[in-house]
Write an enzyme that holds these catalytic residues in place. Structure first.
Site, PDB file in Angstrom:
ATOM      1  N   TYR A 134      44.522  41.166  60.087  1.00 11.95           N
ATOM      2  CA  TYR A 134      44.941  40.304  58.975  1.00 11.95           C
ATOM      3  C   TYR A 134      46.399  39.848  59.044  1.00 11.95           C
ATOM      4  O   TYR A 134      46.803  39.012  58.252  1.00 11.95           O
ATOM      5  CB  TYR A 134      44.737  41.052  57.652  1.00 11.95           C
ATOM      6  CG  TYR A 134      43.335  40.935  57.084  1.00 11.95           C
ATOM      7  CD1 TYR A 134      42.245  41.502  57.739  1.00 11.95           C
ATOM      8  CD2 TYR A 134      43.106  40.271  55.887  1.00 11.95           C
ATOM      9  CE1 TYR A 134      40.962  41.400  57.215  1.00 11.95           C
ATOM     10  CE2 TYR A 134      41.832  40.172  55.356  1.00 11.95           C
ATOM     11  CZ  TYR A 134      40.770  40.735  56.018  1.00 11.95           C
ATOM     12  OH  TYR A 134      39.510  40.639  55.490  1.00 11.95           O
ATOM     13  N   LYS A 189      35.960  51.625  65.312  1.00 11.62           N
ATOM     14  CA  LYS A 189      35.106  51.125  66.395  1.00 11.62           C
ATOM     15  C   LYS A 189      35.783  51.489  67.717  1.00 11.62           C
ATOM     16  O   LYS A 189      36.027  50.635  68.575  1.00 11.62           O
ATOM     17  CB  LYS A 189      34.916  49.606  66.236  1.00 11.62           C
ATOM     18  CG  LYS A 189      33.892  48.991  67.169  1.00 11.62           C
ATOM     19  CD  LYS A 189      32.457  49.433  66.908  1.00 11.62           C
ATOM     20  CE  LYS A 189      31.544  48.873  67.987  1.00 11.62           C
ATOM     21  NZ  LYS A 189      30.161  49.399  67.867  1.00 11.62           N
ATOM     22  N   ASP A 222      29.361  50.325  62.877  1.00 10.36           N
ATOM     23  CA  ASP A 222      27.961  49.859  62.838  1.00 10.36           C
ATOM     24  C   ASP A 222      27.068  50.940  62.230  1.00 10.36           C
ATOM     25  O   ASP A 222      26.234  50.664  61.363  1.00 10.36           O
ATOM     26  CB  ASP A 222      27.471  49.404  64.227  1.00 10.36           C
ATOM     27  CG  ASP A 222      27.837  50.357  65.354  1.00 10.36           C
ATOM     28  OD1 ASP A 222      28.549  51.348  65.114  1.00 10.36           O
ATOM     29  OD2 ASP A 222      27.401  50.100  66.506  1.00 10.36           O
ATOM     30  N   ASP A 246      37.106  45.465  54.214  1.00 10.99           N
ATOM     31  CA  ASP A 246      36.682  44.239  53.525  1.00 10.99           C
ATOM     32  C   ASP A 246      35.160  44.155  53.552  1.00 10.99           C
ATOM     33  O   ASP A 246      34.512  43.935  52.521  1.00 10.99           O
ATOM     34  CB  ASP A 246      37.310  43.033  54.227  1.00 10.99           C
ATOM     35  CG  ASP A 246      36.876  41.718  53.611  1.00 10.99           C
ATOM     36  OD1 ASP A 246      36.870  41.628  52.369  1.00 10.99           O
ATOM     37  OD2 ASP A 246      36.541  40.786  54.371  1.00 10.99           O
ATOM     38  N   ASP A 250      32.152  45.094  50.317  1.00 11.26           N
ATOM     39  CA  ASP A 250      31.147  44.166  49.780  1.00 11.26           C
ATOM     40  C   ASP A 250      29.769  44.811  49.866  1.00 11.26           C
ATOM     41  O   ASP A 250      28.971  44.745  48.925  1.00 11.26           O
ATOM     42  CB  ASP A 250      31.126  42.837  50.565  1.00 11.26           C
ATOM     43  CG  ASP A 250      31.986  41.747  49.929  1.00 11.26           C
ATOM     44  OD1 ASP A 250      33.047  42.086  49.363  1.00 11.26           O
ATOM     45  OD2 ASP A 250      31.609  40.555  50.002  1.00 11.26           O
TER      46      ASP A 250
HETATM   47  C1  IPM Z   1      39.052  40.374  49.572  1.00  7.47           C
HETATM   48  C2  IPM Z   1      38.983  38.986  50.150  1.00  7.47           C
HETATM   49  C3  IPM Z   1      40.218  38.675  50.990  1.00  7.47           C
HETATM   50  C4  IPM Z   1      40.253  39.714  52.101  1.00  7.47           C
HETATM   51  C5  IPM Z   1      40.276  37.235  51.540  1.00  7.47           C
HETATM   52  C6  IPM Z   1      40.250  36.222  50.414  1.00  7.47           C
HETATM   53  C7  IPM Z   1      41.442  36.996  52.431  1.00  7.47           C
HETATM   54  O1  IPM Z   1      37.800  38.831  50.883  1.00  7.47           O
HETATM   55  O2  IPM Z   1      39.987  40.663  48.824  1.00  7.47           O
HETATM   56  O3  IPM Z   1      38.157  41.191  49.857  1.00  7.47           O
HETATM   57  O4  IPM Z   1      39.576  39.574  53.124  1.00  7.47           O
HETATM   58  O5  IPM Z   1      40.978  40.703  51.941  1.00  7.47           O
HETATM   59 MN    MN Z   2      36.424  40.522  50.689  1.00  6.62          MN
END
Ligand code: IPM
Ligand code: MN
Ligand code: NAD
Length: 362
Positions: A134, A189, A222, A246, A250
């Site tokens: 990042y 990884k 993975d 990240d 999710d």
């Molecule tokens: C998050 C988002 C950000 C990230 C993006 C918008 C850069 O997906 O906060 O999870 O990847 O950190």
């Molecule tokens: Mn995100």
């Protein structure tokens, strides 16, 4: 002196969910005694499209001086500058050195998981927040030609890897004391990224020696993704890189009801600076319709309150959210039929009635 909270509603559904988060925070703090002063910042796509500004330095200084930042979401299909999110959200994470990103996933109510047999899911992803792929080191060569080269470096420093793993070990110990399993899972990884993630491996070995009482394991990313779906109950604290954190956060959010309910805290335990936001983005297709789930923003508000020292207020918000979720007094994504505002009303109601007092014991 009230805490000065810089509010960045941002883009898409951001302003809609942050407005509800502020209502809930105002209601709780009126009771709990901590005082918050919200200062609004109109950063985001509208401002960028109007003025070309993403995050002016003078505004950045004000944000740095605030007690906490409360952010909705960043991202707008009309903005074609690929560095827009980096200039706002990532800049705040990097330049305020908010190196811990805490992303808890807790099943708010039975039946909210898409998994067949999961009874209880309560885990936290500790995402490294200032390094990895990042950081923006890289470049493009012969752009737009058949010989094009695109490079994005994955940065891993001993200081950065050590501090995030140590934080996660300490958190696992605290969670164990609080009645959780207290198991730490380090995810990397290193079988493929054998330079960068070998550092994660070596730090893991030495941190493990410092914390012999903590049950610790390693999974490749993975396999971790697979195990999160197959057996989420095995996880308690998951520590991993910026990018994997990240993605896995999710995934973990979806296991407990969806992205709309997931909160996060970006913090620096030394400076005590913090930025609190839902895990989700601006969800442009839902924007302006009044259907976005405010729970991620509301629970991020609870994380902020806890960080500022008001554990009672934070507990109350979390209990009220759970009471509403149990009865599906929620937006559609959590199985209810309420609008964004009505879902927050239900939480405010639960708070006012203290409904959670009787139901949280069950
Ligand atoms: C998050 C988002 C950000 C990230 C993006 C918008 C850069 O997906 O906060 O999870 O990847 O950190
Ligand atoms: Mn995100
Ligand atoms: P997203 O998180 O915005 O939405 C993905 C899907 O999740 C939505 O289409 C929706 O179905 C669901 N969802 C998310 N939040 C919800 C809520 N509160 N209520 C109900 N449903 C919800 O991810 P995306 O579509 O990949 O990204 C959209 C924009 O947001 C992009 O510009 C992206 O860069 C940005 N983004 C920003 C952040 C952030 O500010 N922290 C995080 C992720 C994505």
């Amino acid at each position: 002196m009230p805490f000065r909270i810089a509010v960045i509603p941002g883009d898409g559904i951001g302003p809609e969910v942050i407005a509800q988060g502020m209502r809930v925070l105002n209601a709780v703090t009126a009771d709990s005694g901590s005082a918050l002063e919200f200062v609004n910042y109109d950063l985001g796509a509208e401002r960028y499209l109007r003025t070309g500004e993403i995050l002016p330095d003078a505004v950045f200084s004000e944000l740095r001086a605030s007690d906490a930042i409360y952010l909705g979401a960043v991202g707008d299909p009309r903005v074609d500058n690929p560095q827009y999110a980096a200039g706002l959200l990532l800049r705040l994470r990097f330049e305020l050195d908010l190196w811990v990103n805490l992303r808890p996933s807790r099943l708010l109510a039975p039946g909210l998981t898409p998994l067949r047999d999961a009874e209880s899911i309560d885990l936290i992803v500790v995402r490294e927040n200032t390094e990895g792929a990042y950081v923006g080191i890289g470049g493009q060569f012969k752009r737009g030609t058949a010989d094009e080269i695109a490079i994005q470096e994955d940065i891993n420093t001993r200081k950065g890897v050590e501090r995030i793993q140590r934080y996660a070990f300490e958190l696992a110990g605290q969670r164990h004391k609080a009645g959780h399993r207290g198991r730490l899972t380090m995810v990397d990884k290193s079988n493929a990224l054998y330079h960068a993630h070998d550092l994660w491996q070596r730090v893991f070995v030495s941190e493990r020696e410092r914390f012999p009482e903590i049950e610790a394991e390693h999974l490749f990313v993975d396999a971790a993704a697979m195990q999160l779906v197959k057996d989420p109950g095995r996880f308690d604290v998951v520590v991993t890189t910026n990018m994997f954190g990240d993605i896995l956060s999710d995934l973990a959010s979806e296991l407990v009801g969806g992205l709309g309910q997931a909160p996060s805290a970006n913090i620096n335990p030394q400076t005590r600076r913090g930025l609190f936001e839902p895990v989700h983005g601006s969800a442009p297709k839902h924007a302006g319709k009044g259907i976005a789930n405010p729970v991620g923003a509301i629970l991020a508000g609870a994380m902020m309150l806890r960080y500022l020292g008001d554990a009672v207020g934070a507990d109350q918000i979390e209990a009220a959210v759970m009471a509403s979720a149990r009865e599906r007094r929620t937006t559609r994504d959590l199985g209810g039929s309420l609008t964004t505002t009505a879902a927050a009303d239900a939480i405010l109601n639960a708070l006012a009635m203290r409904e959670f007092k009787s139901s949280s014991a069950s």
